[in-house]
Write a protein that holds these residues in place. Structure first.
Motif, PDB file in Angstrom:
ATOM      1  N   LYS A   1       5.912   6.155  -5.153  1.00  0.00           N
ATOM      2  CA  LYS A   1       7.281   5.703  -5.384  1.00  0.00           C
ATOM      3  C   LYS A   1       8.156   6.891  -5.773  1.00  0.00           C
ATOM      4  CE  LYS A   1       6.388   4.384 -10.209  1.00  0.00           C
ATOM      5  NZ  LYS A   1       6.444   3.275 -11.186  1.00  0.00           N
TER       6      LYS A   1
ATOM      7  N   LYS B   1      18.662   3.876   3.710  1.00  0.00           N
ATOM      8  CA  LYS B   1      17.649   3.365   2.791  1.00  0.00           C
ATOM      9  C   LYS B   1      16.309   3.268   3.516  1.00  0.00           C
ATOM     10  CE  LYS B   1      16.509  -0.663  -0.082  1.00  0.00           C
ATOM     11  NZ  LYS B   1      16.966  -1.996  -0.547  1.00  0.00           N
TER      12      LYS B   1
ATOM     13  N   ILE C   1      12.902   1.870   4.668  1.00  0.00           N
ATOM     14  CA  ILE C   1      12.392   0.493   4.649  1.00  0.00           C
ATOM     15  C   ILE C   1      10.992   0.347   5.227  1.00  0.00           C
ATOM     16  CG2 ILE C   1      14.666  -0.583   4.674  1.00  0.00           C
ATOM     17  CD1 ILE C   1      14.323  -1.007   7.686  1.00  0.00           C
TER      18      ILE C   1
ATOM     19  N   LYS D   1       4.966  -1.495   5.248  1.00  0.00           N
ATOM     20  CA  LYS D   1       6.187  -1.838   4.545  1.00  0.00           C
ATOM     21  C   LYS D   1       6.305  -1.070   3.229  1.00  0.00           C
ATOM     22  CE  LYS D   1       7.502  -4.968   7.527  1.00  0.00           C
ATOM     23  NZ  LYS D   1       8.700  -4.776   8.368  1.00  0.00           N
TER      24      LYS D   1
ATOM     25  N   ASN E   1       6.881  -1.033  -0.624  1.00  0.00           N
ATOM     26  CA  ASN E   1       6.653  -1.959  -1.722  1.00  0.00           C
ATOM     27  C   ASN E   1       7.908  -2.092  -2.595  1.00  0.00           C
ATOM     28  OD1 ASN E   1       3.919  -2.156  -0.892  1.00  0.00           O
ATOM     29  ND2 ASN E   1       3.447  -0.271  -2.014  1.00  0.00           N
ATOM     30  N   ASP E   2       7.877  -3.101  -3.464  1.00  0.00           N
ATOM     31  CA  ASP E   2       9.045  -3.370  -4.311  1.00  0.00           C
ATOM     32  C   ASP E   2       9.401  -2.186  -5.207  1.00  0.00           C
ATOM     33  OD1 ASP E   2       9.272  -5.874  -3.215  1.00  0.00           O
ATOM     34  OD2 ASP E   2       8.184  -6.890  -4.842  1.00  0.00           O
ATOM     35  N   ASP E   3       8.400  -1.381  -5.576  1.00  0.00           N
ATOM     36  CA  ASP E   3       8.673  -0.250  -6.469  1.00  0.00           C
ATOM     37  C   ASP E   3       9.061   1.019  -5.711  1.00  0.00           C
ATOM     38  OD1 ASP E   3       6.293   0.513  -5.333  1.00  0.00           O
ATOM     39  OD2 ASP E   3       5.219   0.790  -7.226  1.00  0.00           O
ATOM     40  N   GLY E   4       9.190   0.915  -4.381  1.00  0.00           N
ATOM     41  CA  GLY E   4       9.588   2.069  -3.588  1.00  0.00           C
ATOM     42  C   GLY E   4       8.430   2.853  -3.005  1.00  0.00           C
TER      43      GLY E   4
END
Length: 359
Positions: free
Chosen positions: A234, A258, A260, A281, A283-286
């Motif tokens: 991240k 950004k 993605i 993909k 992840n939510d934390d980058g």
């Protein structure tokens, strides 16, 4: 691009000295003492700077993601049919600046496809009010520009001129009008007047993204039939924001890239990728994927590769491309999306035949 004989004949008939060119002839243009609101200016305008019809006066800065060391590169677009604007108009001179220019220099681009050296058009058209031929050869009518009296001295506004990053592009003839007057606070009555979206699209190839190799386990040397884990920590990739401002118009746009997704190509048909699409993909934390941990050698990674055949002296070229989502917002509450961008890096992968290994 071959010049049109009709236009050339018209010029010669007026007995004016003219050079038709698409090279960077220079003319002194409008300055702007105000820096872009964030970041470092990298535009071509300056208080006493030079302009050519192939160099825009748009000022570019990087509110985020444009600093720091390391190699960076430009994005490629995922849409092969998308192209940035071929041309547009922007301010070049006030009336006082044009008079000073003609009195002291008067050699440079009066339009994208027309450059004048010596007085000629500068005095006949902009001082003495004589009409002149335009070069908007894609126009539905033969366009003639009405002349001006004494450079419009005393009026508040700017003479605008066409700009084309590639003057040889066929569509650059759409902005073929010679320099023309626009009152202050107004935009040209022309289909190719600039908008905030123009600035956003101009900024597309100004987006610089980091050239960073993915993390691998094992690093650089894999083993046949055992998975290679691929991940990015991240914070490795952050949003990149580019701000573009066109001086003396109030127009601005901020284009944001950004990250993605990560796409993997193993460099050989003798391999499996995880997931099967090769698209990992974010992840939510980058982060992307999951870092390898001891004891996971035989597990299937959420993002990775399994090579099925060893290299024989020549490494495979593992390709990792990041997809960047491009959005923009601009003056007047405008905004929207632009085509996703991609940036690819490759790294060598050697694969050995050992069937088991202590990791």
């Amino acid at each position: 691009m071959t010049r049109h004989k009709e236009a050339l004949t018209t010029i010669l008939a007026t007995a004016l000295t003219v050079v038709l060119t698409t090279t960077s002839a220079h003319a002194f243009g409008v300055g702007n003492d105000k820096k872009p609101s964030n970041g470092t200016a990298t535009g071509n305008a300056g208080k006493n700077g030079t302009l050519s019809a192939s160099v825009s006066n748009i000022q570019v800065s990087y509110p985020s993601g444009g600093d720091g060391g390391g190699k960076k590169g430009n994005l490629g677009t995922v849409d092969p049919n998308w192209e940035p604007p071929a041309c547009w108009y922007e301010p070049a001179f006030t009336s006082e600046q044009l008079k000073k220019f003609v009195d002291t220099d008067s050699g440079g681009d009066v339009g994208i496809h027309e450059s004048w050296w010596g007085k000629g058009l500068w005095t006949d058209h902009y001082r003495d009010g004589k009409p002149a031929e335009n070069f908007d050869l894609h126009s539905s009518k033969n366009s003639v520009a009405e002349g001006y009296k004494d450079y419009n001295l005393g009026k508040d506004g700017y003479f605008w001129r066409g700009v084309a990053p590639d003057p040889d592009a066929d569509d650059s003839w759409d902005c073929g009008r010679i320099m023309f007057w626009v009152d202050a606070g107004e935009l040209p009555d022309d289909p190719n007047f600039p908008t905030s979206k123009t600035l956003a699209e101009y900024s597309y190839d100004k987006v610089k993204v980091p050239d960073t190799e993915v993390e691998l386990k094992p690093a650089a040397k894999s083993t046949v039939n055992l998975p290679t884990w691929v991940w990015l920590d991240k914070g490795t990739f952050k949003d990149v924001k580019v701000r573009a401002e066109l001086p003396n118009t109030g127009l601005w746009a901020e284009t944001t890239a950004k990250p993605i997704a990560l796409h993997l190509e193993p460099g050989t048909k003798d391999a499996e990728v995880f997931p099967a699409s090769g698209d990992c993909k974010i992840n939510d934390d980058g982060s992307i994927g999951t870092p390898y941990t001891k004891g996971s050698a035989n597990e299937t990674p959420p993002c990775g590769i399994r090579y099925l055949r060893a290299t024989d002296g020549t490494p495979y070229h593992l390709s990792a491309s990041i997809t960047w989502q491009i959005t923009w917002e601009g003056s007047g509450g405008t905004g929207g999306d632009l085509p996703d961008g991609t940036f690819e890096t490759t790294q060598d992968m050697n694969v050995q035949e050992i069937q088991s290994i202590n990791r």
